[in-house]
Write an enzyme that holds these catalytic residues in place. Sequence first.
Site, PDB file in Angstrom:
ATOM      1  NE  ARG A 111       0.012  -6.638  10.682  1.00  0.00           N
ATOM      2  CZ  ARG A 111      -0.243  -5.791   9.697  1.00  0.00           C
ATOM      3  NH1 ARG A 111      -0.632  -4.552   9.978  1.00  0.00           N
ATOM      4  NH2 ARG A 111      -0.132  -6.158   8.433  1.00  0.00           N
ATOM      5  CE  LYS A 129      -3.270  -2.665   2.710  1.00  0.00           C
ATOM      6  NZ  LYS A 129      -3.759  -2.932   4.072  1.00  0.00           N
ATOM      7  CG  ASN A 180      -3.564  -7.598   7.951  1.00  0.00           C
ATOM      8  OD1 ASN A 180      -2.752  -8.505   7.794  1.00  0.00           O
ATOM      9  ND2 ASN A 180      -3.958  -6.822   6.963  1.00  0.00           N
TER      10      ASN A 180
END
Length: 453
Positions: A291, A237, A289
């Site tokens: 986290r 990204k 994800n």
Amino acid sequence: MFDKILIANRGEIALRVLRACKELGISTVAVHSTADADAMHVRLADESVCIGPPPSKDSYLNIPSLLAACEITGADAVHPGYGFLSENARFAEILAEHNLHFIGPKAEHIRLMGDKIEAKRTAKKLGIPVVPGSDGAVGPEDDAMAIGEAIGFPVLVKAAAGGGGRGMKVAHTADELLMALSTASNEAKSAFGDASVYLEKYLTKPRHIEIQVLGDGRGGAIHLGERDCSLQRRHQKVWEEGPSPVLSAAARAKIGATCAKAMQDMKYLGVGTIEFLYEDGEFYFIEMNTRIQVEHPVTESITDIDLVLEQIRIAAGGDLPATQDEITIIGHAIECRINAENPQTFRPSPGKITQFHPPGGLGVRIDSAVYQGYVIPPYYDSLVGKLIVHGKTRGECLMRLRRALDEMVVEGIETTLPLFRALVREPGIIDGDYHIHWLEQYLAGQAEKTKTS
């Protein structure tokens, strides 16, 4: 609440966690390699411990050293940030075995979502829409060609334990599939120690949309809207924004409610991000994800919720910060990841920052751990900082971003600032008319112009 938190990370995320701890009145312990002795989070923490030489495996990934640092300082909790050990289920278990709190999800959920095949199966069971693909890993005994034909070409070969674009290959035709399987499997084995790969339908021009979720571990969960992360280079990204320029309020509410319900059923604890490809009005789960994300400031800007602070509160047994009905999307936010790289070749550019001037003004935020005179080491990622801009509308946000990018000064090293100064003036970006392949196509076009000029 925790008394003392050890921050098992470096750079801007370590500084970000430290700030949240300060606001909560929690003492902090910074750990660092010898290469990071002068890092800003080390300077600002209440205590610091050197945990090893520059290589990550000997320092930030060295679990015995981190445990020793906890024992030396009396820390009762560890925040892993992102990267390094943040999605290592065994690390979470080891901390628990030593009566230390892991500020993150339950180990079982980290392990479950870390296996891309099991994550996809779980998502399907929880009612989350998934990309058409193989039911599990594709081995030598399987008829990969038949699976590919059933899915429909082009197909994407993906590492089961993958991430960051490694172990990922596209096969546009049946003739390309066997080579893609072999190459992806070898990459996966080298990068992750697991050669398992699976097949998914390759979407031609999808958006990358991710939903931010927050769970209390007891069956309560909410979503905080979406981020559009479609501007990517090599599956990494580059630019993130929220809300997405292509998503309606109804579509947001529907997929958000689906994700929140799934997290309630899982009894998920802490922050998490459920990532989708979005094409022709349909969402397709790709991964979760477990986290805090690099791009979390986008969500913080449009919801006015401090995700890192809430992550710590919830890990200590606190309640969710709001009900779903109380969550509102406020304006628009964009984040640019400024890296120490050549803006055309993307070759890393470590070295000393001789001049540093961050932009300011209303709606402008910089998450960075660098300063004038700081030396960016060659051992870690090349992130200089994240520029996050917020406005009442997307148009205002873009105008504010142009101004902030022009105002920012980083000298002594090469950075990707020139790329963002060009992107923010591109018609496709201004119109929000882009997809996950857009940036690489744009960069290829720019390279061709340079070659012929």
